[in-house]
Design a protein around this motif. Structure first.
Motif, PDB file in Angstrom:
ATOM      1  N   GLU A   1      18.473  32.888   1.662  1.00 42.44           N
ATOM      2  CA  GLU A   1      20.129  32.505   2.123  1.00 42.44           C
ATOM      3  C   GLU A   1      20.602  31.387   1.902  1.00 42.44           C
ATOM      4  OE1 GLU A   1      19.150  33.658   5.960  1.00 42.44           O
ATOM      5  OE2 GLU A   1      18.634  35.645   5.837  1.00 42.44           O
ATOM      6  N   HIS A   2      19.633  30.281   1.787  1.00 39.90           N
ATOM      7  CA  HIS A   2      20.408  29.259   1.304  1.00 39.90           C
ATOM      8  C   HIS A   2      19.590  28.256   1.117  1.00 39.90           C
ATOM      9  CE1 HIS A   2      23.451  25.773   3.599  1.00 39.90           C
ATOM     10  NE2 HIS A   2      23.657  25.759   2.794  1.00 39.90           N
ATOM     11  N   PRO A   3      18.805  27.301   0.079  1.00 41.52           N
ATOM     12  CA  PRO A   3      18.129  27.158  -0.999  1.00 41.52           C
ATOM     13  C   PRO A   3      18.199  26.047  -0.654  1.00 41.52           C
ATOM     14  CG  PRO A   3      19.992  28.579  -2.039  1.00 41.52           C
ATOM     15  CD  PRO A   3      19.895  28.796  -1.171  1.00 41.52           C
ATOM     16  N   TYR A   4      17.152  25.105  -0.415  1.00 41.75           N
ATOM     17  CA  TYR A   4      17.119  23.519   0.764  1.00 41.75           C
ATOM     18  C   TYR A   4      17.416  22.715  -1.370  1.00 41.75           C
ATOM     19  CZ  TYR A   4      15.710  25.546   4.627  1.00 41.75           C
ATOM     20  OH  TYR A   4      15.591  25.914   6.367  1.00 41.75           O
ATOM     21  N   ASP A   5      17.575  21.351  -0.825  1.00 36.56           N
ATOM     22  CA  ASP A   5      17.502  20.501  -2.155  1.00 36.56           C
ATOM     23  C   ASP A   5      15.764  19.827  -2.531  1.00 36.56           C
ATOM     24  OD1 ASP A   5      20.040  20.242  -2.844  1.00 36.56           O
ATOM     25  OD2 ASP A   5      20.019  19.312  -1.033  1.00 36.56           O
ATOM     26  N   CYS A   6      14.678  20.451  -0.937  1.00 38.61           N
ATOM     27  CA  CYS A   6      13.819  19.872  -0.928  1.00 38.61           C
ATOM     28  C   CYS A   6      13.111  20.098   0.086  1.00 38.61           C
ATOM     29  CB  CYS A   6      13.702  18.186  -1.700  1.00 38.61           C
ATOM     30  SG  CYS A   6      12.437  17.398  -2.367  1.00 38.61           S
ATOM     31  N   ALA A   7      11.621  19.945  -0.016  1.00 45.07           N
ATOM     32  CA  ALA A   7      10.864  20.411   0.715  1.00 45.07           C
ATOM     33  C   ALA A   7       9.733  19.562   0.714  1.00 45.07           C
ATOM     34  CB  ALA A   7      10.283  21.931   0.301  1.00 45.07           C
TER      35      ALA A   7
ATOM     36  N   LEU B   1       6.002  17.168  -6.355  1.00 45.86           N
ATOM     37  CA  LEU B   1       6.866  16.767  -7.254  1.00 45.86           C
ATOM     38  C   LEU B   1       7.156  15.283  -7.239  1.00 45.86           C
ATOM     39  CD1 LEU B   1      10.522  18.907  -6.102  1.00 45.86           C
ATOM     40  CD2 LEU B   1       8.480  19.381  -8.085  1.00 45.86           C
ATOM     41  N   GLY B   2       6.696  15.142  -5.849  1.00 48.83           N
ATOM     42  CA  GLY B   2       5.783  13.325  -5.299  1.00 48.83           C
ATOM     43  C   GLY B   2       5.919  13.447  -4.090  1.00 48.83           C
TER      44      GLY B   2
ATOM     45  N   PRO C   1      28.270  11.736   4.889  1.00 50.25           N
ATOM     46  CA  PRO C   1      27.527  13.378   5.471  1.00 50.25           C
ATOM     47  C   PRO C   1      28.116  14.411   5.107  1.00 50.25           C
ATOM     48  CG  PRO C   1      28.822  12.018   7.297  1.00 50.25           C
ATOM     49  CD  PRO C   1      28.829  11.414   6.362  1.00 50.25           C
ATOM     50  N   ALA C   2      28.677  14.433   3.556  1.00 53.59           N
ATOM     51  CA  ALA C   2      29.342  15.769   3.229  1.00 53.59           C
ATOM     52  C   ALA C   2      28.350  15.560   2.491  1.00 53.59           C
ATOM     53  CB  ALA C   2      30.985  15.235   2.572  1.00 53.59           C
ATOM     54  N   ASN C   3      27.611  14.965   1.775  1.00 51.67           N
ATOM     55  CA  ASN C   3      26.680  14.423   0.354  1.00 51.67           C
ATOM     56  C   ASN C   3      25.276  14.791   1.506  1.00 51.67           C
ATOM     57  OD1 ASN C   3      29.113  15.106  -1.357  1.00 51.67           O
ATOM     58  ND2 ASN C   3      29.179  12.568  -1.494  1.00 51.67           N
ATOM     59  N   LYS C   4      24.889  15.540   2.330  1.00 46.04           N
ATOM     60  CA  LYS C   4      23.880  15.138   3.138  1.00 46.04           C
ATOM     61  C   LYS C   4      22.289  15.865   2.479  1.00 46.04           C
ATOM     62  CE  LYS C   4      24.129  14.697   7.441  1.00 46.04           C
ATOM     63  NZ  LYS C   4      23.746  15.012   8.795  1.00 46.04           N
ATOM     64  N   PRO C   5      21.647  15.743   1.663  1.00 49.57           N
ATOM     65  CA  PRO C   5      20.699  16.629   0.667  1.00 49.57           C
ATOM     66  C   PRO C   5      20.674  17.646   2.449  1.00 49.57           C
ATOM     67  CG  PRO C   5      19.392  14.663   1.547  1.00 49.57           C
ATOM     68  CD  PRO C   5      20.823  14.083   1.318  1.00 49.57           C
ATOM     69  N   ARG C   6      19.709  19.031   1.534  1.00 47.60           N
ATOM     70  CA  ARG C   6      18.954  19.880   2.833  1.00 47.60           C
ATOM     71  C   ARG C   6      17.752  19.931   2.405  1.00 47.60           C
ATOM     72  NH1 ARG C   6      19.918  24.381   6.056  1.00 47.60           N
ATOM     73  NH2 ARG C   6      18.737  26.264   4.882  1.00 47.60           N
TER      74      ARG C   6
END
Length: 265
Positions: free
Chosen positions: A73-79, A168-169, A5-10
């Protein structure tokens, strides 16, 4: 193994939700409870009120116009962009092009989507996309369709090139489409994500469904599903069914979906 849970991607996810009348919305309703166990998900939608039952409690849902502010405000790891060949994906296409991420192609052909966007953005947008995808031949085809008021070359040009180039994919749901995309974008990263489908019903369940729908228990059933448009070739199906009936086959044809204006059932 799922990430802790602490490392879940956003993730920022762009996709329709129920009650939008598209199979992709139903797909998202089924997918989100599992996706939110592996990632922190903000879902960006178009201008409608989503069905609350389709949204897991831990999933944020926002109007798409808030994406730039929230991203800053809070960047995402991926869209992640779920794209289908229908009007319900018009709002997300510009984001997929300008903020590249993973594109989930629910359809290979996006020409109807692009042509529909041209109705809002003008013919210049359509010409640019045809030129980007097919060069001079694409521009000539677009000009011919517009000047002669004939049907656009929907299946000659998928109009997915820009998306394939910038993403990106690419994720698809079948081995067939993966092989096609790998040929169209040999340098791209393409993966197959099997579409979650319920197991086939048992014989007893099938008979119960037939009874619910008022269909004979022993009839041969043929179905057309989704938007009932000219592309479904329903008149040709009816001709084939007529030949079966002449041969004494007890056949029922079920058309499931909204009927397009150009089709007189």
């Amino acid at each position: 193994m799922p990430p802790s849970p602490a490392n879940k991607p956003r993730l920022a996810v762009f996709a329709p939700l129920p009650p939008q009348p598209t199979g992709v919305a139903d797909y998202m309703r089924d997918l989100l409870p599992y996706l939110t166990t592996r990632a922190d998900v903000d879902l960006y939608i178009d201008d409608y009120m989503p069905d609350p039952a389709a949204i897991p409690p831990q999933c944020g849902v926002y109007p798409h116009r808030e994406f730039l502010t929230r991203r800053a405000e809070h960047p995402y790891d991926c869209a992640v962009y779920h794209l289908g060949n229908s009007p319900f994906h018009r709002y997300l296409y510009p984001y997929a092009v300008h903020f590249p991420g993973v594109a989930v192609l629910h359809d290979h052909v996006l020409h109807h989507l692009i042509a529909g966007m041209a109705e809002d953005g003008g013919s210049g947008f359509y010409f640019r996309e045809m030129a980007y995808n097919a060069g001079d031949a694409g521009v000539r085809s677009a000009w011919e369709a517009l000047m002669t008021h004939t049907e656009a070359p929907f299946y000659r040009y998928p109009l997915n090139r820009r998306l394939l180039d910038v993403s990106l994919g690419i994720a698809v749901h079948s081995d067939y489409l993966r092989s096609v995309i790998e040929q169209e974008a040999p340098a791209g990263l393409v993966g197959r994500v099997p579409m979650g489908m319920p197991l086939p019903a048992s014989p007893g369940e099938r008979q119960a469904v037939r009874a619910t729908l008022g269909l004979p228990s022993d009839a041969f059933i043929i179905g057309s599903f989704g938007q009932a448009t000219a592309q479904k070739r329903i008149p040709q199906v009816l001709q084939a069914i007529a030949s079966l009936v002449r041969d004494g086959v007890d056949v029922h044809y079920v058309v499931v979906g909204n009927v397009g204006r150009e089709l007189d059932l």
